[in-house]
Write a protein that holds these residues in place. Structure first.
Motif, PDB file in Angstrom:
ATOM      1  N   CYS A  20      36.656  49.027  39.781  1.00 56.25           N
ATOM      2  CA  CYS A  20      35.350  48.756  40.380  1.00 56.25           C
ATOM      3  C   CYS A  20      35.308  49.269  41.811  1.00 56.25           C
ATOM      4  N   THR A  22      34.263  48.812  45.615  1.00 55.89           N
ATOM      5  CA  THR A  22      33.934  47.716  46.517  1.00 55.89           C
ATOM      6  C   THR A  22      33.407  48.291  47.815  1.00 55.89           C
TER       7      THR A  22
ATOM      8  N   CYS B  24      36.343  46.670  34.986  1.00 54.25           N
ATOM      9  CA  CYS B  24      35.542  45.461  34.846  1.00 54.25           C
ATOM     10  C   CYS B  24      34.056  45.735  35.045  1.00 54.25           C
ATOM     11  N   THR B  25      33.238  44.859  34.507  1.00 53.48           N
ATOM     12  CA  THR B  25      31.796  44.966  34.668  1.00 53.48           C
ATOM     13  C   THR B  25      31.347  43.863  35.604  1.00 53.48           C
ATOM     14  N   SER B  26      30.552  44.230  36.573  1.00 53.63           N
ATOM     15  CA  SER B  26      30.029  43.189  37.453  1.00 53.63           C
ATOM     16  C   SER B  26      28.530  43.415  37.639  1.00 53.63           C
ATOM     17  N   VAL B  27      27.823  42.328  37.765  1.00 55.07           N
ATOM     18  CA  VAL B  27      26.378  42.400  37.980  1.00 55.07           C
ATOM     19  C   VAL B  27      26.082  41.812  39.353  1.00 55.07           C
ATOM     20  N   LYS B  28      25.323  42.539  40.142  1.00 52.83           N
ATOM     21  CA  LYS B  28      24.962  41.994  41.458  1.00 52.83           C
ATOM     22  C   LYS B  28      23.558  42.450  41.826  1.00 52.83           C
ATOM     23  N   TYR B  29      22.885  41.666  42.624  1.00 56.41           N
ATOM     24  CA  TYR B  29      21.565  42.041  43.105  1.00 56.41           C
ATOM     25  C   TYR B  29      21.732  43.012  44.272  1.00 56.41           C
TER      26      TYR B  29
END
Lengths: 135, 201
Positions: A20, A22, B24-29
């Protein structure tokens, strides 16, 4: 052993490409320029704060709307990929149309100056700030 | 047939597992007004830049400043033609422009997309018998538009191997409905270049 190190290298590469992204921590900086100009500049990055200043600014009222022209200067020799956004305030220092403004990308070449122009969204605006952050 | 020995197979499996964990998958505004550079295709930053440039240009054009100094002229938005090869919702661009012009307090708008809905409401108030005469609106009192806003969006796309260069040109005009004169026009140009690199790094 050779096979083992190849597999490990492959795994490392996979993790690198699949990992991911960052973003870095942002810090509020202080521009080292004319105090009158500096109060209109907000920089969200400590490193950038010592490199970018407002060199000149002019305002006028056109058709009841505050019109701003700001000259941003890069004090270093390296190119700065930045984005900027104007925020507007009324005479009681309340932000006008908070969050409605959009960020504009800008490439500031080494030791270059660029002027940014903006018009207040409505006649209630009395003052402004230029927000700058890295692209 | 190529076969892996047992320990090597285990290591490969572990490597794949590690890579799966890392992806990984992440969701964020996010910031809706932030600069978006996902691809070279038309995006939110282009829409916002076009809208800001056009609104600022129109509101600072001296003859328009003069016209809007004493009154709020009524305008209607004609479709912006999409001449690009992409599917772009140009109505979204004109919506943003008209909203900002409206909020500036300098212009008023009539929405030609809502004429049928308005007529339906008028018929309900005047002909259904359900609405009292005192509160029902009167016919023939709508305000006619003085100006028409219209435009074009065109693009030139060039590709060279892994590099894609896109040039957009948005043209917007305001015409006086009565005289047919174009009172204002401006253009916004945007150039974007996308380069594909190995492994997406």
């Amino acid at each position: 052993m050779k096979q083992l190190s190849s597999v490990a290298a492959l795994a490392a590469l996979l993790m690198l490409t699949a990992g991911c992204t960052t973003s870095g921590m942002e810090a509020t900086g202080r521009p080292g320029a004319d105090a009158e100009f500096a109060k209109h500049l907000v920089i969200y990055n400590e490193a950038l704060a010592s490199d970018v200043i407002i060199q000149d600014m002019n305002t006028r009222v056109t058709g009841g709307l505050l019109e701003v022209n700001v000259v941003l200067a890069n004090l270093t020799g390296s190119d700065k990929k930045i984005q900027y956004r104007f925020s507007w305030y009324d005479d009681e220092n309340f932000e006008v149309e908070a969050g409605a403004g959009n960020w504009t990308p800008l490439l500031l070449n080494g030791f270059a100056k660029k002027s940014m122009h903006a018009l207040a969204p409505n006649p209630t605006v009395k003052t402004y700030k230029v927000n700058v952050r890295e692209l | 047939m190529f076969r892996l020995s047992k320990p090597t197979g285990l290591i490969v499996a572990s490597a794949v597992f590690a890579a799966t964990l890392a992806g990984c998958t992440s969701v964020k505004y996010g910031d809706a007004g932030g600069v978006e550079t996902t691809t070279a295709d038309f995006g939110s930053t282009d829409l916002q830049q076009i809208a800001t440039t056009m609104v600022d240009s129109l509101l600072t054009f001296p003859p328009i400043v003069e016209i809007t100094a004493q009154r709020r002229p009524v305008m209607f938005v004609e479709k912006v033609k999409n001449k690009t090869s992409e599917h772009i919702d140009t109505e979204s661009v004109t919506d943003t422009i008209s909203s900002r012009l409206l909020r500036s307090g300098k212009f008023r708008f009539v929405d030609m997309n809502k004429v049928a809905a308005l007529e339906k409401q008028l018929q309900y108030q005047l002909e259904s018998g359900n609405v009292s005469d005192e509160s029902a609106v009167k016919r023939g009192r709508q305000i006619g538009a003085e100006f028409m806003m219209y435009g074009n969006l065109s693009s030139i796309v060039k590709r060279d191997g892994s590099t894609k260069d896109v040039y957009y040109k948005f043209t917007l005009k305001v015409m006086n409905v009565e005289s047919g004169l174009v009172e204002w026009a401006d253009e916004k140009e945007i150039r974007k270049t996308a380069k594909k690199s190995l492994f997406g790094l």
